[in-house]
Design a protein around this motif. Structure first.
Motif, PDB file in Angstrom:
ATOM      1  N   ASP A  95       0.832  -1.208   0.000  1.00  0.00           N
ATOM      2  CA  ASP A  95       0.000   0.000   0.000  1.00  0.00           C
ATOM      3  C   ASP A  95       0.865   1.255   0.000  1.00  0.00           C
ATOM      4  O   ASP A  95       0.580   2.217  -0.713  1.00  0.00           O
ATOM      5  CB  ASP A  95      -0.930   0.022   1.219  1.00  0.00           C
ATOM      6  N   MET A  96       1.930   1.247   0.795  1.00  0.00           N
ATOM      7  CA  MET A  96       2.803   2.409   0.886  1.00  0.00           C
ATOM      8  C   MET A  96       3.490   2.656  -0.465  1.00  0.00           C
ATOM      9  O   MET A  96       3.560   3.796  -0.940  1.00  0.00           O
ATOM     10  CB  MET A  96       3.862   2.202   1.978  1.00  0.00           C
ATOM     11  N   TYR A  97       3.964   1.605  -1.113  1.00  0.00           N
ATOM     12  CA  TYR A  97       4.638   1.764  -2.390  1.00  0.00           C
ATOM     13  C   TYR A  97       3.657   2.181  -3.484  1.00  0.00           C
ATOM     14  O   TYR A  97       3.996   2.975  -4.360  1.00  0.00           O
ATOM     15  CB  TYR A  97       5.405   0.507  -2.771  1.00  0.00           C
ATOM     16  N   ALA A  98       2.443   1.684  -3.424  1.00  0.00           N
ATOM     17  CA  ALA A  98       1.416   2.115  -4.382  1.00  0.00           C
ATOM     18  C   ALA A  98       1.110   3.599  -4.186  1.00  0.00           C
ATOM     19  O   ALA A  98       0.929   4.344  -5.161  1.00  0.00           O
ATOM     20  CB  ALA A  98       0.145   1.285  -4.211  1.00  0.00           C
ATOM     21  N   MET A 154       1.700   9.184  -5.988  1.00  0.00           N
ATOM     22  CA  MET A 154       2.177  10.535  -5.714  1.00  0.00           C
ATOM     23  C   MET A 154       3.159  10.976  -6.803  1.00  0.00           C
ATOM     24  O   MET A 154       3.092  12.111  -7.280  1.00  0.00           O
ATOM     25  CB  MET A 154       2.854  10.613  -4.343  1.00  0.00           C
ATOM     26  N   ALA A 155       4.043  10.089  -7.207  1.00  0.00           N
ATOM     27  CA  ALA A 155       5.001  10.415  -8.266  1.00  0.00           C
ATOM     28  C   ALA A 155       4.275  10.720  -9.575  1.00  0.00           C
ATOM     29  O   ALA A 155       4.636  11.654 -10.297  1.00  0.00           O
ATOM     30  CB  ALA A 155       6.005   9.285  -8.453  1.00  0.00           C
ATOM     31  N   GLU A 156       3.235   9.959  -9.882  1.00  0.00           N
ATOM     32  CA  GLU A 156       2.454  10.216 -11.100  1.00  0.00           C
ATOM     33  C   GLU A 156       1.791  11.591 -11.032  1.00  0.00           C
ATOM     34  O   GLU A 156       1.790  12.338 -12.017  1.00  0.00           O
ATOM     35  CB  GLU A 156       1.397   9.123 -11.291  1.00  0.00           C
ATOM     36  N   LEU A 199       9.626  24.977  -6.249  1.00  0.00           N
ATOM     37  CA  LEU A 199       8.762  24.259  -7.177  1.00  0.00           C
ATOM     38  C   LEU A 199       9.518  23.282  -8.071  1.00  0.00           C
ATOM     39  O   LEU A 199       8.991  22.800  -9.060  1.00  0.00           O
ATOM     40  CB  LEU A 199       7.980  25.262  -8.034  1.00  0.00           C
ATOM     41  N   ARG A 200      10.745  22.958  -7.691  1.00  0.00           N
ATOM     42  CA  ARG A 200      11.504  21.950  -8.446  1.00  0.00           C
ATOM     43  C   ARG A 200      11.232  20.592  -7.807  1.00  0.00           C
ATOM     44  O   ARG A 200      11.586  20.359  -6.661  1.00  0.00           O
ATOM     45  CB  ARG A 200      12.990  22.275  -8.421  1.00  0.00           C
ATOM     46  N   PHE A 201      10.643  19.692  -8.569  1.00  0.00           N
ATOM     47  CA  PHE A 201      10.205  18.412  -8.018  1.00  0.00           C
ATOM     48  C   PHE A 201      11.131  17.247  -8.330  1.00  0.00           C
ATOM     49  O   PHE A 201      10.907  16.147  -7.848  1.00  0.00           O
ATOM     50  CB  PHE A 201       8.801  18.079  -8.536  1.00  0.00           C
ATOM     51  N   ASP A 202      12.160  17.459  -9.118  1.00  0.00           N
ATOM     52  CA  ASP A 202      13.012  16.333  -9.496  1.00  0.00           C
ATOM     53  C   ASP A 202      13.628  15.599  -8.307  1.00  0.00           C
ATOM     54  O   ASP A 202      13.643  14.363  -8.302  1.00  0.00           O
ATOM     55  CB  ASP A 202      14.075  16.777 -10.500  1.00  0.00           C
ATOM     56  N   PRO A 203      14.133  16.288  -7.276  1.00  0.00           N
ATOM     57  CA  PRO A 203      14.679  15.531  -6.131  1.00  0.00           C
ATOM     58  C   PRO A 203      13.617  14.664  -5.440  1.00  0.00           C
ATOM     59  O   PRO A 203      13.880  13.522  -5.076  1.00  0.00           O
ATOM     60  CB  PRO A 203      15.194  16.626  -5.192  1.00  0.00           C
ATOM     61  N   LEU A 204      12.404  15.192  -5.302  1.00  0.00           N
ATOM     62  CA  LEU A 204      11.327  14.423  -4.684  1.00  0.00           C
ATOM     63  C   LEU A 204      10.954  13.231  -5.561  1.00  0.00           C
ATOM     64  O   LEU A 204      10.763  12.116  -5.059  1.00  0.00           O
ATOM     65  CB  LEU A 204      10.110  15.310  -4.442  1.00  0.00           C
ATOM     66  N   LEU A 205      10.874  13.442  -6.864  1.00  0.00           N
ATOM     67  CA  LEU A 205      10.538  12.343  -7.762  1.00  0.00           C
ATOM     68  C   LEU A 205      11.591  11.245  -7.717  1.00  0.00           C
ATOM     69  O   LEU A 205      11.252  10.061  -7.742  1.00  0.00           O
ATOM     70  CB  LEU A 205      10.372  12.861  -9.195  1.00  0.00           C
ATOM     71  N   THR A 206      12.841  11.618  -7.640  1.00  0.00           N
ATOM     72  CA  THR A 206      13.909  10.628  -7.543  1.00  0.00           C
ATOM     73  C   THR A 206      13.733   9.776  -6.292  1.00  0.00           C
ATOM     74  O   THR A 206      13.822   8.542  -6.343  1.00  0.00           O
ATOM     75  CB  THR A 206      15.289  11.316  -7.546  1.00  0.00           C
ATOM     76  N   ALA A 207      13.459  10.412  -5.168  1.00  0.00           N
ATOM     77  CA  ALA A 207      13.269   9.684  -3.913  1.00  0.00           C
ATOM     78  C   ALA A 207      12.052   8.769  -3.998  1.00  0.00           C
ATOM     79  O   ALA A 207      12.106   7.605  -3.559  1.00  0.00           O
ATOM     80  CB  ALA A 207      13.129  10.661  -2.751  1.00  0.00           C
ATOM     81  N   LEU A 208      10.947   9.258  -4.547  1.00  0.00           N
ATOM     82  CA  LEU A 208       9.745   8.427  -4.674  1.00  0.00           C
ATOM     83  C   LEU A 208       9.989   7.249  -5.616  1.00  0.00           C
ATOM     84  O   LEU A 208       9.553   6.131  -5.340  1.00  0.00           O
ATOM     85  CB  LEU A 208       8.570   9.261  -5.183  1.00  0.00           C
ATOM     86  N   ASP A 209      10.691   7.485  -6.716  1.00  0.00           N
ATOM     87  CA  ASP A 209      10.997   6.395  -7.649  1.00  0.00           C
ATOM     88  C   ASP A 209      11.868   5.329  -6.990  1.00  0.00           C
ATOM     89  O   ASP A 209      11.663   4.128  -7.192  1.00  0.00           O
ATOM     90  CB  ASP A 209      11.688   6.927  -8.903  1.00  0.00           C
ATOM     91  N   GLU A 210      12.841   5.758  -6.187  1.00  0.00           N
ATOM     92  CA  GLU A 210      13.700   4.802  -5.480  1.00  0.00           C
ATOM     93  C   GLU A 210      12.891   3.975  -4.491  1.00  0.00           C
ATOM     94  O   GLU A 210      13.062   2.754  -4.398  1.00  0.00           O
ATOM     95  CB  GLU A 210      14.833   5.532  -4.768  1.00  0.00           C
ATOM     96  N   GLU A 211      12.002   4.626  -3.754  1.00  0.00           N
ATOM     97  CA  GLU A 211      11.155   3.905  -2.792  1.00  0.00           C
ATOM     98  C   GLU A 211      10.238   2.922  -3.510  1.00  0.00           C
ATOM     99  O   GLU A 211      10.070   1.784  -3.069  1.00  0.00           O
ATOM    100  CB  GLU A 211      10.318   4.885  -1.961  1.00  0.00           C
ATOM    101  N   THR A 212       9.657   3.342  -4.604  1.00  0.00           N
ATOM    102  CA  THR A 212       8.757   2.476  -5.366  1.00  0.00           C
ATOM    103  C   THR A 212       9.516   1.281  -5.931  1.00  0.00           C
ATOM    104  O   THR A 212       9.031   0.150  -5.873  1.00  0.00           O
ATOM    105  CB  THR A 212       8.085   3.273  -6.500  1.00  0.00           C
TER     106      THR A 212
END
Length: 126
Positions: free
Chosen positions: A8-11, A16-18, A107-120
């Motif tokens: 559930d957490m990874y989903a 969130m990344a999407e 408003l730069r989201f690339d660092p957050l997206l990288t972290a979310l992608d790694e977690e996923t």
């Protein structure tokens, strides 16, 4: 944490990344335009504050003051940047804390997206 909670957490991370990517795509289309006080200068910038267009009315040459012209151009570009930042902020505002402001929000989201992608990715490997 049991395995179903991990899934559930990874989903949730993936969703969130999407959502963030969709916002980033909308923000990439933002354009901010501003004019100088005298209307002789117009600047358009993109969401990342890159200068896309600069229009100088030929009447600027009537008063040849390069320092004043440079200052007016910089001020106009900054106004256009503020317009673009405000438009981008409006796109993401519902995801931010109530006290967030355009000036205080990165408003730069690339660092957050990288972290979310790694977690996923870690979750999908389990």
């Amino acid at each position: 944490m049991d395995p179903s909670q991990h899934l559930d957490m990874y989903a949730e991370h993936k969703k969130m990344a999407e959502d963030i990517r969709a916002m980033r795509d909308r923000m990439a289309k933002v354009r901010g335009t501003a004019e100088s006080d005298d209307g002789l200068i117009s600047a358009t910038v993109g969401a990342s504050h890159e200068l896309l267009e600069l229009h100088l009315d030929p009447r600027i040459y009537r008063a040849p003051d390069s320092a004043a012209l440079a200052k007016a151009i910089v001020e106009t570009v900054h106004r256009a940047m503020a317009v673009a930042q405000g438009e981008c902020f409006a796109i993401v505002q519902h995801f931010l804390p109530e006290e967030a402001t355009p000036e205080s929000t990165d408003l730069r989201f690339d660092p957050l997206l990288t972290a979310l992608d790694e977690e996923t990715a870690r979750g999908e490997q389990r």
